[in-house]
Design a protein around this motif. Structure first.
Motif, PDB file in Angstrom:
ATOM      1  N   GLN A  21      -2.423  26.445   4.080  1.00  0.00           N
ATOM      2  CA  GLN A  21      -3.342  25.430   3.561  1.00  0.00           C
ATOM      3  C   GLN A  21      -3.602  24.333   4.592  1.00  0.00           C
ATOM      4  O   GLN A  21      -4.752  23.917   4.795  1.00  0.00           O
ATOM      5  CB  GLN A  21      -2.798  24.810   2.275  1.00  0.00           C
ATOM      6  CG  GLN A  21      -3.779  23.811   1.641  1.00  0.00           C
ATOM      7  CD  GLN A  21      -3.217  23.144   0.409  1.00  0.00           C
ATOM      8  OE1 GLN A  21      -2.078  22.665   0.420  1.00  0.00           O
ATOM      9  NE2 GLN A  21      -3.990  23.133  -0.659  1.00  0.00           N
ATOM     10  N   SER A  22      -2.558  23.888   5.271  1.00  0.00           N
ATOM     11  CA  SER A  22      -2.723  22.839   6.278  1.00  0.00           C
ATOM     12  C   SER A  22      -3.593  23.310   7.440  1.00  0.00           C
ATOM     13  O   SER A  22      -4.445  22.570   7.941  1.00  0.00           O
ATOM     14  CB  SER A  22      -1.351  22.401   6.808  1.00  0.00           C
ATOM     15  OG  SER A  22      -0.581  21.825   5.783  1.00  0.00           O
ATOM     16  N   ILE A  23      -3.382  24.569   7.860  1.00  0.00           N
ATOM     17  CA  ILE A  23      -4.175  25.119   8.957  1.00  0.00           C
ATOM     18  C   ILE A  23      -5.634  25.258   8.542  1.00  0.00           C
ATOM     19  O   ILE A  23      -6.550  24.925   9.296  1.00  0.00           O
ATOM     20  CB  ILE A  23      -3.603  26.472   9.405  1.00  0.00           C
ATOM     21  CG1 ILE A  23      -2.199  26.277   9.987  1.00  0.00           C
ATOM     22  CG2 ILE A  23      -4.515  27.146  10.429  1.00  0.00           C
ATOM     23  CD1 ILE A  23      -1.461  27.557  10.270  1.00  0.00           C
ATOM     24  N   LYS A  24      -5.865  25.746   7.314  1.00  0.00           N
ATOM     25  CA  LYS A  24      -7.231  25.893   6.820  1.00  0.00           C
ATOM     26  C   LYS A  24      -7.925  24.545   6.747  1.00  0.00           C
ATOM     27  O   LYS A  24      -9.111  24.426   7.073  1.00  0.00           O
ATOM     28  CB  LYS A  24      -7.219  26.560   5.447  1.00  0.00           C
ATOM     29  CG  LYS A  24      -6.873  28.037   5.480  1.00  0.00           C
ATOM     30  CD  LYS A  24      -6.913  28.649   4.096  1.00  0.00           C
ATOM     31  CE  LYS A  24      -8.323  28.713   3.545  1.00  0.00           C
ATOM     32  NZ  LYS A  24      -8.374  29.432   2.255  1.00  0.00           N
ATOM     33  N   ARG A  25      -7.219  23.522   6.317  1.00  0.00           N
ATOM     34  CA  ARG A  25      -7.824  22.185   6.245  1.00  0.00           C
ATOM     35  C   ARG A  25      -8.187  21.675   7.633  1.00  0.00           C
ATOM     36  O   ARG A  25      -9.268  21.090   7.816  1.00  0.00           O
ATOM     37  CB  ARG A  25      -6.843  21.218   5.570  1.00  0.00           C
ATOM     38  CG  ARG A  25      -6.730  21.387   4.063  1.00  0.00           C
ATOM     39  CD  ARG A  25      -5.681  20.456   3.491  1.00  0.00           C
ATOM     40  NE  ARG A  25      -5.689  20.458   2.037  1.00  0.00           N
ATOM     41  CZ  ARG A  25      -4.840  19.771   1.283  1.00  0.00           C
ATOM     42  NH1 ARG A  25      -3.893  19.022   1.860  1.00  0.00           N
ATOM     43  NH2 ARG A  25      -4.934  19.812  -0.034  1.00  0.00           N
ATOM     44  N   ALA A  26      -7.308  21.902   8.597  1.00  0.00           N
ATOM     45  CA  ALA A  26      -7.592  21.442   9.964  1.00  0.00           C
ATOM     46  C   ALA A  26      -8.824  22.142  10.530  1.00  0.00           C
ATOM     47  O   ALA A  26      -9.690  21.507  11.143  1.00  0.00           O
ATOM     48  CB  ALA A  26      -6.378  21.683  10.855  1.00  0.00           C
ATOM     49  N   PHE A  27      -8.921  23.442  10.312  1.00  0.00           N
ATOM     50  CA  PHE A  27     -10.082  24.180  10.824  1.00  0.00           C
ATOM     51  C   PHE A  27     -11.351  23.797  10.077  1.00  0.00           C
ATOM     52  O   PHE A  27     -12.441  23.745  10.664  1.00  0.00           O
ATOM     53  CB  PHE A  27      -9.834  25.677  10.752  1.00  0.00           C
ATOM     54  CG  PHE A  27      -9.185  26.226  11.989  1.00  0.00           C
ATOM     55  CD1 PHE A  27      -9.959  26.656  13.052  1.00  0.00           C
ATOM     56  CD2 PHE A  27      -7.810  26.293  12.102  1.00  0.00           C
ATOM     57  CE1 PHE A  27      -9.366  27.139  14.214  1.00  0.00           C
ATOM     58  CE2 PHE A  27      -7.206  26.784  13.247  1.00  0.00           C
ATOM     59  CZ  PHE A  27      -7.988  27.209  14.309  1.00  0.00           C
ATOM     60  N   ALA A  28     -11.223  23.521   8.787  1.00  0.00           N
ATOM     61  CA  ALA A  28     -12.395  23.071   8.025  1.00  0.00           C
ATOM     62  C   ALA A  28     -12.927  21.760   8.592  1.00  0.00           C
ATOM     63  O   ALA A  28     -14.145  21.571   8.741  1.00  0.00           O
ATOM     64  CB  ALA A  28     -12.031  22.910   6.553  1.00  0.00           C
ATOM     65  N   THR A  47     -14.696  13.447   4.779  1.00  0.00           N
ATOM     66  CA  THR A  47     -14.200  13.427   3.398  1.00  0.00           C
ATOM     67  C   THR A  47     -15.235  13.991   2.428  1.00  0.00           C
ATOM     68  O   THR A  47     -14.890  14.701   1.482  1.00  0.00           O
ATOM     69  CB  THR A  47     -13.813  12.000   2.978  1.00  0.00           C
ATOM     70  OG1 THR A  47     -14.929  11.114   3.199  1.00  0.00           O
ATOM     71  CG2 THR A  47     -12.619  11.496   3.774  1.00  0.00           C
ATOM     72  N   ALA A  48     -16.512  13.698   2.670  1.00  0.00           N
ATOM     73  CA  ALA A  48     -17.564  14.191   1.774  1.00  0.00           C
ATOM     74  C   ALA A  48     -17.692  15.703   1.858  1.00  0.00           C
ATOM     75  O   ALA A  48     -17.825  16.390   0.830  1.00  0.00           O
ATOM     76  CB  ALA A  48     -18.899  13.530   2.116  1.00  0.00           C
ATOM     77  N   GLU A  49     -17.654  16.252   3.083  1.00  0.00           N
ATOM     78  CA  GLU A  49     -17.847  17.688   3.259  1.00  0.00           C
ATOM     79  C   GLU A  49     -16.597  18.491   2.897  1.00  0.00           C
ATOM     80  O   GLU A  49     -16.703  19.576   2.332  1.00  0.00           O
ATOM     81  CB  GLU A  49     -18.237  17.984   4.716  1.00  0.00           C
ATOM     82  CG  GLU A  49     -19.624  17.539   5.095  1.00  0.00           C
ATOM     83  CD  GLU A  49     -20.694  18.378   4.420  1.00  0.00           C
ATOM     84  OE1 GLU A  49     -20.479  19.586   4.226  1.00  0.00           O
ATOM     85  OE2 GLU A  49     -21.741  17.807   4.069  1.00  0.00           O
ATOM     86  N   HIS A  53      -8.951  14.029   0.147  1.00  0.00           N
ATOM     87  CA  HIS A  53      -8.716  12.597  -0.032  1.00  0.00           C
ATOM     88  C   HIS A  53      -8.853  11.914   1.323  1.00  0.00           C
ATOM     89  O   HIS A  53      -8.513  12.477   2.362  1.00  0.00           O
ATOM     90  CB  HIS A  53      -7.309  12.377  -0.609  1.00  0.00           C
ATOM     91  CG  HIS A  53      -7.049  10.956  -1.012  1.00  0.00           C
ATOM     92  ND1 HIS A  53      -6.644   9.997  -0.114  1.00  0.00           N
ATOM     93  CD2 HIS A  53      -7.159  10.342  -2.222  1.00  0.00           C
ATOM     94  CE1 HIS A  53      -6.494   8.850  -0.741  1.00  0.00           C
ATOM     95  NE2 HIS A  53      -6.798   9.021  -2.024  1.00  0.00           N
ATOM     96  N   ARG A  54      -9.346  10.699   1.312  1.00  0.00           N
ATOM     97  CA  ARG A  54      -9.583   9.972   2.567  1.00  0.00           C
ATOM     98  C   ARG A  54      -8.326   9.911   3.433  1.00  0.00           C
ATOM     99  O   ARG A  54      -8.383  10.122   4.647  1.00  0.00           O
ATOM    100  CB  ARG A  54     -10.078   8.551   2.248  1.00  0.00           C
ATOM    101  CG  ARG A  54     -10.383   7.705   3.480  1.00  0.00           C
ATOM    102  CD  ARG A  54     -10.772   6.295   3.065  1.00  0.00           C
ATOM    103  NE  ARG A  54     -10.961   5.429   4.221  1.00  0.00           N
ATOM    104  CZ  ARG A  54     -12.104   5.264   4.855  1.00  0.00           C
ATOM    105  NH1 ARG A  54     -13.181   5.926   4.441  1.00  0.00           N
ATOM    106  NH2 ARG A  54     -12.203   4.462   5.901  1.00  0.00           N
ATOM    107  N   ALA A  55      -7.176   9.625   2.812  1.00  0.00           N
ATOM    108  CA  ALA A  55      -5.931   9.507   3.579  1.00  0.00           C
ATOM    109  C   ALA A  55      -5.534  10.849   4.198  1.00  0.00           C
ATOM    110  O   ALA A  55      -5.071  10.904   5.345  1.00  0.00           O
ATOM    111  CB  ALA A  55      -4.813   8.984   2.677  1.00  0.00           C
ATOM    112  N   THR A  56      -5.732  11.940   3.442  1.00  0.00           N
ATOM    113  CA  THR A  56      -5.401  13.269   3.960  1.00  0.00           C
ATOM    114  C   THR A  56      -6.299  13.628   5.136  1.00  0.00           C
ATOM    115  O   THR A  56      -5.832  14.116   6.175  1.00  0.00           O
ATOM    116  CB  THR A  56      -5.553  14.326   2.854  1.00  0.00           C
ATOM    117  OG1 THR A  56      -4.698  13.994   1.764  1.00  0.00           O
ATOM    118  CG2 THR A  56      -5.203  15.716   3.381  1.00  0.00           C
ATOM    119  N   ALA A  57      -7.600  13.371   4.966  1.00  0.00           N
ATOM    120  CA  ALA A  57      -8.551  13.667   6.048  1.00  0.00           C
ATOM    121  C   ALA A  57      -8.229  12.853   7.291  1.00  0.00           C
ATOM    122  O   ALA A  57      -8.251  13.373   8.417  1.00  0.00           O
ATOM    123  CB  ALA A  57      -9.977  13.386   5.582  1.00  0.00           C
TER     124      ALA A  57
END
Length: 278
Positions: A21-28, A47-49, A53-57
């Motif tokens: 999940q973390s890797i997918k988020r980074a690539f996204a 954050t919009a795309e 959450h803003r802090a996570t992004a």
């Protein structure tokens, strides 16, 4: 489904591993930054795309900056690709460039059909046009240009990149893109999923654009050894030049080119070990 025939084979579902999940988020996030072009992306864009959450992004963006994959402009408050990305690309070399590998086939398709031929790749939830050859037929059908992005499943160059994915990935992509296509009544999730099934059964994608001048596109995927799309080939012509018989003829020609490109793609990745070691 017959997985021995690349025209109808669909890849198996992938199993999720720890940390995926973390890797997918980074690539996204990387893809979102790329889509913004040279100006880069602001935190609000990410954050919009990404719907994170803003802090996570912000945490992921900061980590990518620390690794040199992204850089942050203090004056514009925007993120863009860092030098580490270009180092990765340089290390791969030209022989790993699908655009270079596909160029002769793209040119031959253009010359054989006299119509415009395109090469597309997946970029996150979009199809990205990375190359094209304009045909010499007197009436032009240019609607897609290099660097254009269309949501996956929209258009004959993009649909093969979606239809040859596992069902779970297709469902996730269609769901993600639904908000951006809410005003497109001809591209509802139900319609896209139905077109995926039609494309698989037919063995190639077909898309009609009825606005003047009416156009028709035919597309096929370029598949890796796991039957996953590497890229797509597409030919677009006037509707009156694209009856079903010609669509099938062009699709067969594209499948032949697709298989040749895929073989080249696999061969350049064969790493032969050194007898002397490192």
């Amino acid at each position: 489904r017959d997985h021995g025939d690349p025209m109808i084979a669909v890849p198996k579902e992938r199993t999720q591993t720890d940390g995926a999940q973390s890797i997918k988020r980074a690539f996204a996030i990387l893809r979102i930054v790329v889509a913004q072009g040279g100006a880069g992306a602001a935190l609000r864009d990410v954050t919009a795309e990404s719907r994170l959450h803003r802090a996570t992004a912000h945490r992921i963006l900061s980590a990518l900056v620390d690794e040199g994959v992204l850089e942050f402009n203090e004056s514009t408050r925007r993120y863009r690709l860092g030098m580490e990305i270009f180092a990765f690309g340089a290390a791969m070399g030209d022989r790993f460039d699908i655009r270079n590998l596909a160029a002769p086939s793209l040119q031959e398709l253009c010359e054989k059909t006299h119509d415009t031929a395109y090469l597309g790749v997946r970029s996150g939830y979009d199809g990205l046009c990375i190359d094209m050859r304009e045909g010499n037929y007197p009436i032009k059908t240019l609607r897609l240009h290099i660097h254009d992005r269309w949501p996956l499943g929209i258009g004959a160059f993009s649909m093969p990149l979606l239809a040859w994915l596992p069902d779970s990935e297709i469902a996730e992509i269609v769901s993600h893109n639904a908000a951006g296509l809410a005003d497109e009544k001809e591209h509802t999730p139900e319609m896209l999923l139905r077109r995926v099934e039609e494309t698989r059964k037919r063995g190639y994608a077909v898309n009609y654009i009825t606005t003047y001048p009416g156009m028709c596109g035919v597309g096929v995927p370029i598949l890796d050894q796991h039957h996953r799309p590497i890229a797509s080939l597409c030919v677009v012509a006037l509707i009156r030049r694209m009856d079903e018989a010609r669509q099938a003829l062009i699709a067969r020609a594209m499948w032949a080119k697709s298989k040749a490109i895929a073989e080249s793609w696999r061969s350049v990745r064969e790493v032969k070990g050194s007898s002397k070691g490192w």
